[in-house]
Design a protein around this motif. Structure first.
Motif, mmCIF file in Angstrom:
data_model
loop_
_atom_site.group_PDB
_atom_site.id
_atom_site.type_symbol
_atom_site.label_atom_id
_atom_site.label_comp_id
_atom_site.label_asym_id
_atom_site.label_seq_id
_atom_site.Cartn_x
_atom_site.Cartn_y
_atom_site.Cartn_z
ATOM 1 N N GLY A 100 1.035 4.145 -2.819
ATOM 2 C CA GLY A 100 0.648 5.516 -2.506
ATOM 3 C C GLY A 100 1.757 6.518 -2.689
ATOM 4 N N VAL A 128 0.843 -1.206 0.000
ATOM 5 C CA VAL A 128 0.000 0.000 0.000
ATOM 6 C C VAL A 128 0.878 1.257 0.000
ATOM 7 N N ILE A 162 -8.643 6.612 2.312
ATOM 8 C CA ILE A 162 -8.249 6.373 0.921
ATOM 9 C C ILE A 162 -8.683 7.545 0.048
ATOM 10 N N ALA A 219 -6.276 10.379 0.717
ATOM 11 C CA ALA A 219 -4.928 10.140 0.200
ATOM 12 C C ALA A 219 -4.891 10.210 -1.323
ATOM 13 N N GLN A 220 -5.945 9.727 -1.984
ATOM 14 C CA GLN A 220 -5.972 9.729 -3.447
ATOM 15 C C GLN A 220 -5.957 11.147 -4.013
ATOM 16 N N TRP A 272 -1.223 7.375 3.638
ATOM 17 C CA TRP A 272 -0.984 6.042 3.084
ATOM 18 C C TRP A 272 -0.395 5.100 4.133
ATOM 19 N N ARG A 285 1.362 11.170 2.277
ATOM 20 C CA ARG A 285 2.199 9.995 2.570
ATOM 21 C C ARG A 285 1.888 9.441 3.958
ATOM 22 N N ARG A 322 0.858 5.825 -10.023
ATOM 23 C CA ARG A 322 -0.105 4.966 -9.330
ATOM 24 C C ARG A 322 -0.971 4.182 -10.306
#
Length: 451
Positions: A256, A252, A369, A372-373, A386, A383, A261
């Protein structure tokens, strides 16, 4: 000598005279939580639940926080599921036993679940404070991992044996919990069980990787040592689920933190599909055994868990709403160990309580998620998100095959608090991690324009 449990309470109270509650949380509560086994406790006042080292350290901090009007805490909808989970356990237990037992359980759950989560939400909103908290977690983790490595080779648990000599009464883990595999002791340290030890380090190790990557340790060499020790703590427990969960977490983090990605996700999807086509049939054959026909220890463990899920799922459905209570779950086919947190929650408290817990776990995972995306691959806070996701994935995976107990509960909810901070707040301090938030534009009449 069991009154030494109160020493952390005295230390927290003394530190509060000269330091802020946030600093005392780091200097007193974290060490008391991490260094002392959670099965040593003392009853101070009749009618009041027992105190542990960690809960004793927390009491003065909670008092100071309450006197400050619960400064810094802002409720969120996901908090409702945490409170619903805790209070639903209380009522389910009450329906299966006495109020006294239920009172003890809700007190420990409030102290171990709600308050650490809320205090992290309150004290770590400032990003410098957040960094200090995460760094402290990884440092105390490294210290424990060092002593666990000694236990792994020398069979001596320094966190348990010295306290046990002082303790005037019987403690639950009075056998010393000597569990070995491949000629080595499965190190448990202060965490009650090797599985819990590996699980806790799998939550902390990704945070150590982030701290090292962002240069939050005094020197590069010290950072490498702290990261290495936290990872070592996972492996000296020799617990398969936390080790596999941590490796999934590393994947993961790699995804990330990588600039490409989309390409990685495509490659993983194709490779994973091919591997599933090859592995699934072999895996089905591997688990299509019973404990009687299994040929290896690993296969017997798999067979045990398969039989456990099949047998106890029927027990859950006999009392689906309030469960059986924590101490009255019937034993089926001689399987006294419930090696799955989700199944254990459903058995003890019912499927409604389990649903609250799952909403919290998967709700936080989805929200982290999504956050973070949206960040750049090299964004420091992205970071960190992630790394939290890596620990969270390990937690969700591990709890399907092992139980969640001892200090892993507090650490899981503290990580949830950190995730909430990232999602709900903007940086408040000008550091190397990022600039101060932009000032809101001011209108010609002197009033702030707020969107």
């Amino acid at each position: 000598m069991d009154k030494i449990v109160l020493f952390p309470l005295i230390i927290s109270a003394l530190l509060l005279t000269s330091r802020s509650p946030r600093e005392v949380f780091i200097l007193s509560f974290l060490p008391a939580l991490t260094f002392f086994p959670a099965y040593f406790n003392v009853k101070v006042v009749s009618g009041v639940p027992e105190l542990y080292f960690w809960s004793a350290a927390l009491i003065p901090i909670l008092a100071a926080w309450a006197l400050n009007g619960f400064d810094g805490y802002e409720p969120h909808w996901i908090d409702l599921f945490i409170f619903a989970y805790v209070f639903a356990i209380f009522f389910a237990q009450w329906s299966n036993s006495t109020y006294k037992i239920s009172q003890k359980i809700i007190f420990n759950n409030l102290m171990g679940i709600c308050f650490p989560y809320m205090l992290v939400r309150s004290y770590a909103v400032d990003r410098e404070a957040l960094i200090s908290l995460i760094r402290a977690m990884t440092i105390v983790g490294a210290i424990v991992a060092f002593l666990n490595a000694i236990e792994f080779r020398m069979f001596v648990n320094h966190f348990d044996e010295h306290l046990r000599r002082l303790w005037p009464t019987y403690v639950v883990w009075d056998t010393g919990m000597v569990m070995s595999r491949w000629g080595f002791k499965r190190a448990l340290g202060p965490f009650s069980h090797p599985i819990v030890a590996g699980y806790v380090f799998a939550l902390i190790a990704p945070l150590a990787i982030w701290c090292y990557n962002q240069g939050h340790y005094p020197t590069k060499r010290k950072g490498q040592l702290i990261v290495g020790l936290n990872i070592l703590g996972i492996f000296v427990s020799i617990s398969r689920a936390p080790i596999i969960g941590f490796l999934l977490g590393l994947a993961v983090i790699y995804y990330g933190w990588n600039k490409n990605r989309a390409a990685i996700l495509t490659a993983v999807t194709i490779t994973g599909t091919i591997l599933l086509i090859i592995i699934v049939p072999k895996f089905i054959d591997y688990i299509a055994v019973t404990r009687a026909t299994a040929t290896t220890e690993a296969q017997r463990n798999v067979a045990y868990r398969k039989e456990m899920w099949q047998a106890y799922s029927e027990v859950v459905m006999e009392r689906p709403f309030a469960g059986w209570g924590r101490f009255s779950v019937p034993s089926v086919k001689g399987m006294k160990s419930i090696d799955a947190e989700y199944l254990g929650v459903a058995l003890a408290s019912g499927v409604i309580v389990l649903s609250f817990y799952l909403v919290f776990l998967f709700g936080m995972l989805i929200r982290m998620i999504r956050y973070a995306q949206k960040t750049a691959y090299d964004d420091p806070w992205g970071r960190l998100a992630w790394c939290l996701i890596a620990g969270w994935v390990c937690a969700i995976f591990s709890q399907a095959t092992v139980y969640s107990g001892a200090q892993s509960v507090q650490y899981l909810y503290m990580l949830g608090g950190i995730g909430q901070i990232l999602i709900l707040t903007r940086p408040r301090t000008a550091t190397a991690m990022g600039p101060l938030p932009e000032r809101l534009p001011v209108s010609r009449f002197g009033f702030a324009r707020v969107l």
